[in-house]
Write a protein that holds these residues in place. Sequence first.
Motif: not given
Length: 330
Positions: A50-77
Motif C-alpha cells: 500500500v502506498d500514497v501517490v499524487a501529482l508530485s512527490n512530497g507532503a500533501i495536506p489532507h482534511g483535519g490538518g494532517l499531511a501524508l508523504t506521497a510518491r509521484s504518479l509519474a514514478d509508477l510502473t
Amino acid sequence: MTINDYISPMPQTRNIHFVTFPGAELLDLAGPAAVFTAANQLTGNALYSVDVVALSNGAIPHGGGLALTARSLADLTLGPDDTLLVAGGYESGLRAALKDTRLLAALNRAAKPCGRIGSVCSGTFLLAQARVITHQRVATHWRGCNELAERFPDLTVDPEALYVRDDRFWTSAGVATGIDLALAMLQADHGRSLKTRVARELVVYAHRPGHQSQFSDVLDAQARTDDRYRDLIDWILQRLDQPLKIADLAARCGQTERTFHRRFSAETGMPPSRFVESLRMKYGRDLLEAGTPVKQVAGRCGFRSESAFRTAFRQQFGVSPGQHARMQAG
C-alpha cells in the motif's frame, strides 16, 4: 518430484496505490488501507503493498490538518495486478483538483494499464473528469449524485448503492463505504473467509452488499420527524418481535388513532402499519445476510409463522428468504 513440489507458492503481492491531492479526505485513504494491511497481518503474508501517490512527490495536506508523504504518479510502473484508488475530498480541494489538468492527465495515463480502478466518495468526480470512467454505472456520495449525473450524462449514477463494481471499475459512496469497497476487493482477491476475518479484526460489518441503500428507512424517517415520532421509531425498533398495534403506537404518542395515522403518515411518508412492516422486512433481510436461519428470523421479526414471513419477504423483495441468503453468501 523435488522439495519445491510440496511447498505452496507464496501469494503474489498486489499493489494498492491511493491517489490523493491537497484537501483530500484522510479517511478515504486510511479506512480502505486498514483493510489491506490487516489482511497482511492476519495471514503473515505480503498480500498487498500500500502506498500514497499524487501529482508530485512530497507532503500533501489532507482534511483535519494532517499531511501524508506521497510518491509521484509519474514514478509508477503499473500493470494488471495494480489497483488505483482515488480519494474524495472537501469541496474546495476537490474543485481545485478537478481543474488541475496536469493531475487529470497523469491520472488518465496511470489508469490505462491498471487491472483495477476505484474511487471513494467524491473521488468518482476525478475519475470522470479525467475520462477514466465513461459509460459506466457508478456510485458517489449522495450529496453529489445529481451533480455527477448532470456533469457526466454518459455515466449511470446509482444514488442508492454503497458501492458499485462495473468490470474493472469500482466506485463507492461516503467515507465509510470505502471500507466496504476494500472488503469486497479483498473477497474478490482472496475469498470470503479472509474478508470475514479482516472485518472481525476491524470490528466492521463483514458484508454490506453494494446494492444496500446509502440511507436506511429509519435514518431517513428520523431525520424528517419531530422528537415525538423519533422516540417512537426507536421504541418500535426495540420491539419488532412483538405485536405492534396502531392503537398502542397512537397511545404512546398521546394521540387518537385518527390523528396519529394522519400526522405520522405526513411526517414519514407512509402509513404507520406499512412503516412497521417495512422495518420488520429490512431487519429480517439484515438477519438473513448475517446468516440467521429463516425460522429464527421470522420470530425475531414478529411473524407468527415461518410461512407468513416467507410470503411477506417475497412480496417485499421479489425473492424468497432462502434465495436472498444464498445470493449474499455467493
